[in-house]
Design a protein around this motif. Structure first.
Motif, PDB file in Angstrom:
ATOM      1  N   LYS A 292      84.325  90.799  44.333  1.00 47.08           N
ATOM      2  CA  LYS A 292      83.528  89.641  44.722  1.00 47.08           C
ATOM      3  C   LYS A 292      82.409  90.060  45.675  1.00 47.08           C
ATOM      4  N   PHE A 293      82.740  90.934  46.631  1.00 45.41           N
ATOM      5  CA  PHE A 293      81.749  91.414  47.581  1.00 45.41           C
ATOM      6  C   PHE A 293      80.655  92.225  46.893  1.00 45.41           C
ATOM      7  N   THR A 294      81.050  93.158  46.017  1.00 45.55           N
ATOM      8  CA  THR A 294      80.035  93.973  45.339  1.00 45.55           C
ATOM      9  C   THR A 294      79.161  93.112  44.438  1.00 45.55           C
ATOM     10  N   GLY A 295      79.738  92.062  43.859  1.00 44.34           N
ATOM     11  CA  GLY A 295      78.922  91.122  43.080  1.00 44.34           C
ATOM     12  C   GLY A 295      77.893  90.427  43.957  1.00 44.34           C
ATOM     13  N   ALA A 296      78.314  90.032  45.163  1.00 49.60           N
ATOM     14  CA  ALA A 296      77.378  89.394  46.096  1.00 49.60           C
ATOM     15  C   ALA A 296      76.307  90.379  46.541  1.00 49.60           C
ATOM     16  N   VAL A 297      76.692  91.636  46.801  1.00 50.41           N
ATOM     17  CA  VAL A 297      75.707  92.658  47.192  1.00 50.41           C
ATOM     18  C   VAL A 297      74.700  92.871  46.067  1.00 50.41           C
ATOM     19  N   ASP A 298      75.177  92.977  44.847  1.00 51.80           N
ATOM     20  CA  ASP A 298      74.263  93.162  43.710  1.00 51.80           C
ATOM     21  C   ASP A 298      73.318  91.978  43.561  1.00 51.80           C
ATOM     22  N   TYR A 299      73.842  90.773  43.751  1.00 54.45           N
ATOM     23  CA  TYR A 299      73.012  89.573  43.631  1.00 54.45           C
ATOM     24  C   TYR A 299      71.936  89.547  44.725  1.00 54.45           C
ATOM     25  N   ILE A 300      72.331  89.819  45.951  1.00 55.68           N
ATOM     26  CA  ILE A 300      71.356  89.843  47.056  1.00 55.68           C
ATOM     27  C   ILE A 300      70.336  90.951  46.827  1.00 55.68           C
ATOM     28  N   TYR A 301      70.791  92.106  46.377  1.00 57.13           N
ATOM     29  CA  TYR A 301      69.886  93.212  46.096  1.00 57.13           C
ATOM     30  C   TYR A 301      68.878  92.821  45.015  1.00 57.13           C
ATOM     31  N   SER A 302      69.357  92.150  43.954  1.00 58.23           N
ATOM     32  CA  SER A 302      68.439  91.744  42.884  1.00 58.23           C
ATOM     33  C   SER A 302      67.438  90.700  43.382  1.00 58.23           C
ATOM     34  N   LEU A 303      67.820  89.900  44.371  1.00 57.52           N
ATOM     35  CA  LEU A 303      66.875  88.941  44.954  1.00 57.52           C
ATOM     36  C   LEU A 303      65.861  89.619  45.862  1.00 57.52           C
ATOM     37  N   LEU A 304      66.301  90.613  46.600  1.00 52.01           N
ATOM     38  CA  LEU A 304      65.424  91.241  47.583  1.00 52.01           C
ATOM     39  C   LEU A 304      64.501  92.311  47.006  1.00 52.01           C
ATOM     40  N   LEU A 305      64.908  92.993  45.965  1.00 50.75           N
ATOM     41  CA  LEU A 305      64.110  94.102  45.441  1.00 50.75           C
ATOM     42  C   LEU A 305      62.721  93.673  44.983  1.00 50.75           C
ATOM     43  N   PRO A 306      62.563  92.607  44.202  1.00 50.13           N
ATOM     44  CA  PRO A 306      61.198  92.211  43.815  1.00 50.13           C
ATOM     45  C   PRO A 306      60.341  91.823  45.030  1.00 50.13           C
ATOM     46  N   ARG A 307      60.959  91.199  46.014  1.00 54.61           N
ATOM     47  CA  ARG A 307      60.209  90.824  47.223  1.00 54.61           C
ATOM     48  C   ARG A 307      59.802  92.072  47.997  1.00 54.61           C
ATOM     49  N   LEU A 308      60.695  93.066  48.038  1.00 56.77           N
ATOM     50  CA  LEU A 308      60.362  94.316  48.711  1.00 56.77           C
ATOM     51  C   LEU A 308      59.223  95.029  47.997  1.00 56.77           C
ATOM     52  N   HIS A 309      59.250  95.037  46.667  1.00 54.71           N
ATOM     53  CA  HIS A 309      58.150  95.641  45.905  1.00 54.71           C
ATOM     54  C   HIS A 309      56.850  94.886  46.166  1.00 54.71           C
ATOM     55  N   ALA A 310      56.897  93.577  46.189  1.00 55.51           N
ATOM     56  CA  ALA A 310      55.691  92.793  46.471  1.00 55.51           C
ATOM     57  C   ALA A 310      55.186  93.086  47.876  1.00 55.51           C
ATOM     58  N   PHE A 311      56.087  93.203  48.825  1.00 60.04           N
ATOM     59  CA  PHE A 311      55.706  93.514  50.196  1.00 60.04           C
ATOM     60  C   PHE A 311      55.065  94.890  50.270  1.00 60.04           C
ATOM     61  N   MET A 312      55.605  95.837  49.521  1.00 56.31           N
ATOM     62  CA  MET A 312      55.068  97.206  49.541  1.00 56.31           C
ATOM     63  C   MET A 312      53.696  97.297  48.885  1.00 56.31           C
ATOM     64  N   ASN A 313      53.319  96.303  48.086  1.00 57.51           N
ATOM     65  CA  ASN A 313      52.002  96.319  47.447  1.00 57.51           C
ATOM     66  C   ASN A 313      50.902  95.789  48.364  1.00 57.51           C
ATOM     67  N   LEU A 314      51.271  95.310  49.535  1.00 57.02           N
ATOM     68  CA  LEU A 314      50.254  94.886  50.489  1.00 57.02           C
ATOM     69  C   LEU A 314      49.478  96.103  50.980  1.00 57.02           C
ATOM     70  N   GLU A 315      48.239  95.892  51.366  1.00 60.56           N
ATOM     71  CA  GLU A 315      47.333  96.978  51.743  1.00 60.56           C
ATOM     72  C   GLU A 315      47.916  97.963  52.769  1.00 60.56           C
ATOM     73  N   PRO A 316      48.505  97.517  53.877  1.00 61.25           N
ATOM     74  CA  PRO A 316      48.971  98.499  54.869  1.00 61.25           C
ATOM     75  C   PRO A 316      50.122  99.380  54.374  1.00 61.25           C
ATOM     76  N   PHE A 317      50.802  98.956  53.328  1.00 62.76           N
ATOM     77  CA  PHE A 317      52.005  99.678  52.904  1.00 62.76           C
ATOM     78  C   PHE A 317      51.855 100.376  51.551  1.00 62.76           C
ATOM     79  N   ARG A 318      50.641 100.465  51.004  1.00 63.66           N
ATOM     80  CA  ARG A 318      50.466 101.020  49.650  1.00 63.66           C
ATOM     81  C   ARG A 318      50.885 102.475  49.543  1.00 63.66           C
ATOM     82  N   ASP A 319      50.749 103.240  50.602  1.00 65.15           N
ATOM     83  CA  ASP A 319      51.116 104.655  50.517  1.00 65.15           C
ATOM     84  C   ASP A 319      52.625 104.879  50.720  1.00 65.15           C
ATOM     85  N   ALA A 320      53.383 103.854  51.075  1.00 66.11           N
ATOM     86  CA  ALA A 320      54.836 103.979  51.253  1.00 66.11           C
ATOM     87  C   ALA A 320      55.537 103.900  49.898  1.00 66.11           C
TER      88      ALA A 320
END
Length: 110
Positions: free
Chosen positions: A61-89
């Motif tokens: 149950k916990f690993t399912g919740a971790v996977d779900y949270i990870y799947s929610l956060l990963l696209p947002r993290l990618h979008a955040f990384m596409n901002l100008e100050p973070f493009r080289d990261a």
């Protein structure tokens, strides 16, 4: 030479079979103790199996919740990384997963 034999009382077979010898009661007591110990071991094993299955269920149950949270956060993290100050990261998948999984003991500490 003198006769040194000792006269021992003679017991009939019926008397020996009807009387309970002390060794018989000891054997019976030991058998009872062994049977009780085996029952305790069986009970402890059953309880340990129940605890293990419950932990396994909670872990899934916990690993399912971790996977779900990870799947929610990963696209947002990618979008955040596409901002100008973070493009080289760059995003490291291992680092993204390592935090929560290491804290919970699911990944070995390197």
């Amino acid at each position: 030479m003198a006769n040194t034999s000792i006269d021992l009382p003679e017991f009939s077979r019926r008397q020996l079979e009807s009387e309970s010898l002390p060794s018989d009661s000891l054997i019976q007591r030991l058998s009872t103790e062994v049977a009780a110990a085996n029952e305790r071991v069986r009970t402890l094993r059953e309880e340990a199996a129940k605890v293990f299955k419950e932990r396994e269920r909670r872990l899934l149950k916990f690993t399912g919740a971790v996977d779900y949270i990870y799947s929610l956060l990963l696209p947002r993290l990618h979008a955040f990384m596409n901002l100008e100050p973070f493009r080289d990261a760059t995003i490291s998948e291992r680092i993204d997963l390592a935090g929560p999984l290491m804290r919970c003991g699911l990944l070995p500490k390197s």
